[in-house]
Design a protein around this motif. Structure first.
Motif, PDB file in Angstrom:
ATOM      1  N   GLU A   1       0.830  -1.204   0.000  1.00  0.00           N
ATOM      2  CA  GLU A   1       0.000   0.000   0.000  1.00  0.00           C
ATOM      3  C   GLU A   1       0.864   1.254   0.000  1.00  0.00           C
ATOM      4  O   GLU A   1       0.556   2.239  -0.690  1.00  0.00           O
ATOM      5  CB  GLU A   1      -0.925   0.009   1.219  1.00  0.00           C
ATOM      6  N   ALA A   2       1.956   1.231   0.763  1.00  0.00           N
ATOM      7  CA  ALA A   2       2.851   2.387   0.822  1.00  0.00           C
ATOM      8  C   ALA A   2       3.516   2.627  -0.534  1.00  0.00           C
ATOM      9  O   ALA A   2       3.685   3.777  -0.957  1.00  0.00           O
ATOM     10  CB  ALA A   2       3.912   2.181   1.900  1.00  0.00           C
ATOM     11  N   LEU A   3       3.892   1.557  -1.221  1.00  0.00           N
ATOM     12  CA  LEU A   3       4.472   1.711  -2.557  1.00  0.00           C
ATOM     13  C   LEU A   3       3.465   2.333  -3.515  1.00  0.00           C
ATOM     14  O   LEU A   3       3.815   3.174  -4.354  1.00  0.00           O
ATOM     15  CB  LEU A   3       4.945   0.362  -3.108  1.00  0.00           C
ATOM     16  N   ALA A   4       2.208   1.920  -3.404  1.00  0.00           N
ATOM     17  CA  ALA A   4       1.159   2.490  -4.264  1.00  0.00           C
ATOM     18  C   ALA A   4       0.980   3.978  -3.963  1.00  0.00           C
ATOM     19  O   ALA A   4       0.739   4.776  -4.876  1.00  0.00           O
ATOM     20  CB  ALA A   4      -0.155   1.739  -4.055  1.00  0.00           C
ATOM     21  N   MET A   5       1.099   4.356  -2.686  1.00  0.00           N
ATOM     22  CA  MET A   5       1.001   5.769  -2.320  1.00  0.00           C
ATOM     23  C   MET A   5       2.175   6.558  -2.890  1.00  0.00           C
ATOM     24  O   MET A   5       2.004   7.682  -3.381  1.00  0.00           O
ATOM     25  CB  MET A   5       0.974   5.911  -0.791  1.00  0.00           C
ATOM     26  N   LEU A   6       3.362   5.990  -2.820  1.00  0.00           N
ATOM     27  CA  LEU A   6       4.540   6.651  -3.385  1.00  0.00           C
ATOM     28  C   LEU A   6       4.373   6.858  -4.888  1.00  0.00           C
ATOM     29  O   LEU A   6       4.702   7.922  -5.426  1.00  0.00           O
ATOM     30  CB  LEU A   6       5.799   5.820  -3.118  1.00  0.00           C
ATOM     31  N   ALA A   7       3.854   5.838  -5.567  1.00  0.00           N
ATOM     32  CA  ALA A   7       3.646   5.929  -7.008  1.00  0.00           C
ATOM     33  C   ALA A   7       2.615   7.001  -7.347  1.00  0.00           C
ATOM     34  O   ALA A   7       2.779   7.770  -8.299  1.00  0.00           O
ATOM     35  CB  ALA A   7       3.205   4.574  -7.564  1.00  0.00           C
ATOM     36  N   ALA A   8       1.546   7.063  -6.552  1.00  0.00           N
ATOM     37  CA  ALA A   8       0.504   8.049  -6.793  1.00  0.00           C
ATOM     38  C   ALA A   8       1.023   9.466  -6.569  1.00  0.00           C
ATOM     39  O   ALA A   8       0.739  10.386  -7.347  1.00  0.00           O
ATOM     40  CB  ALA A   8      -0.700   7.772  -5.896  1.00  0.00           C
ATOM     41  N   ALA A   9       1.781   9.663  -5.489  1.00  0.00           N
ATOM     42  CA  ALA A   9       2.345  10.983  -5.201  1.00  0.00           C
ATOM     43  C   ALA A   9       3.291  11.414  -6.317  1.00  0.00           C
ATOM     44  O   ALA A   9       3.282  12.574  -6.748  1.00  0.00           O
ATOM     45  CB  ALA A   9       3.082  10.955  -3.865  1.00  0.00           C
ATOM     46  N   ASP A  10       4.099  10.483  -6.790  1.00  0.00           N
ATOM     47  CA  ASP A  10       5.015  10.761  -7.891  1.00  0.00           C
ATOM     48  C   ASP A  10       4.243  11.175  -9.141  1.00  0.00           C
ATOM     49  O   ASP A  10       4.603  12.125  -9.837  1.00  0.00           O
ATOM     50  CB  ASP A  10       5.857   9.509  -8.173  1.00  0.00           C
ATOM     51  N   ARG A  11       3.151  10.480  -9.416  1.00  0.00           N
ATOM     52  CA  ARG A  11       2.344  10.764 -10.612  1.00  0.00           C
ATOM     53  C   ARG A  11       1.678  12.139 -10.527  1.00  0.00           C
ATOM     54  O   ARG A  11       1.696  12.910 -11.493  1.00  0.00           O
ATOM     55  CB  ARG A  11       1.290   9.670 -10.797  1.00  0.00           C
TER      56      ARG A  11
ATOM     57  N   TRP B   1       2.522  14.744  -8.731  1.00  0.00           N
ATOM     58  CA  TRP B   1       3.550  15.785  -8.830  1.00  0.00           C
ATOM     59  C   TRP B   1       3.993  15.955 -10.287  1.00  0.00           C
ATOM     60  O   TRP B   1       4.130  17.086 -10.777  1.00  0.00           O
ATOM     61  CB  TRP B   1       4.738  15.423  -7.945  1.00  0.00           C
ATOM     62  N   HIS B   2       4.201  14.865 -10.952  1.00  0.00           N
ATOM     63  CA  HIS B   2       4.647  14.868 -12.349  1.00  0.00           C
ATOM     64  C   HIS B   2       3.617  15.554 -13.240  1.00  0.00           C
ATOM     65  O   HIS B   2       3.961  16.363 -14.112  1.00  0.00           O
ATOM     66  CB  HIS B   2       4.869  13.416 -12.788  1.00  0.00           C
ATOM     67  N   ILE B   3       2.351  15.249 -13.021  1.00  0.00           N
ATOM     68  CA  ILE B   3       1.277  15.842 -13.824  1.00  0.00           C
ATOM     69  C   ILE B   3       1.183  17.343 -13.572  1.00  0.00           C
ATOM     70  O   ILE B   3       1.096  18.147 -14.524  1.00  0.00           O
ATOM     71  CB  ILE B   3      -0.070  15.153 -13.529  1.00  0.00           C
TER      72      ILE B   3
END
Length: 206
Positions: free
Chosen positions: A63-73, A75-77
């Motif tokens: 779940e934490a990895l999914a949160m990291l991926a979402a935050a990265d996305r 920010w990128h957008i």
């Protein structure tokens, strides 16, 4: 005209990189401004917690990895993709939200949970998915990488799970699904044909 957002998705070995390069060249030949980027970004890929899972399969919290991926996305957008599109630059993204949904689904997370983490993500004007049977992908990766494969590439059933998630759960209804075993030129022609239709509709709408 506002720039177009194009997401090119597919499993490793599907031919994404080749088609992305051809697509970028097409935009440049048409003298249309374009930006090539990728998701997740290197900030996510180089995070030690992410690398521990990708390289060794060790993960304290998926779940934490999914949160990291979402935050990265997000920010990128907000910092790169949205400003580019508003400036009339078309953005080609190597993977996008749908890849995250498919991979985290295959890793055991609920798709709706991952979607909620990514709430508000921009919808691409064109989503391309290069579909290749897992057996062919494994052969291609073995030839390309030898023994330096990532953790998930060592488990054949993972490819099947991710592909099924793409096709049955996460791709948008208007996604362009292409047989990835077609020739490079055939695939490129299909993508450009669809892209021209989208551009024509955008021009008419404005």
């Amino acid at each position: 005209m506002k720039g177009l957002l194009i997401a090119v998705c597919g499993l490793d070995g599907s031919g994404k990189s080749t088609q992305i390069q051809k697509l970028e060249n097409w935009f440049r030949n048409q003298q249309l401004p374009t930006l090539l980027t990728k998701q997740p970004t290197d900030y996510y890929r180089q995070d030690l917690r992410v690398r521990e899972y990708l390289d060794n399969g060790q993960c304290g919290s998926m779940e934490a990895l999914a949160m990291l991926a979402a935050a990265d996305r997000i920010w990128h957008i907000k910092t790169l993709i949205e400003p580019s599109l508003k400036g009339g630059v078309s953005v080609i993204s190597d993977r996008y939200l749908f890849s995250s949904l498919a991979y985290f689904s295959a890793r055991g997370l609920d798709v709706q949970y991952v979607k909620q983490l990514n709430n508000g993500t921009l919808i691409p004007d064109l989503t391309v998915f290069l579909d290749v049977e897992p057996e062919i992908l494994l052969q291609r990766i073995s030839i390309r990488d030898g023994k330096t494969t990532k953790f998930e590439e060592r488990e054949p059933t993972m490819f099947t799970k991710v592909r099924e998630a793409f096709l049955n759960e996460v791709l948008p209804s208007n996604a362009l699904i292409i047989d990835g075993t077609l020739s490079e030129e055939e695939i490129h022609k299909i993508i450009i044909g669809e892209l021209n239709l989208i551009i024509k509709d955008k021009i008419i709408a404005t």
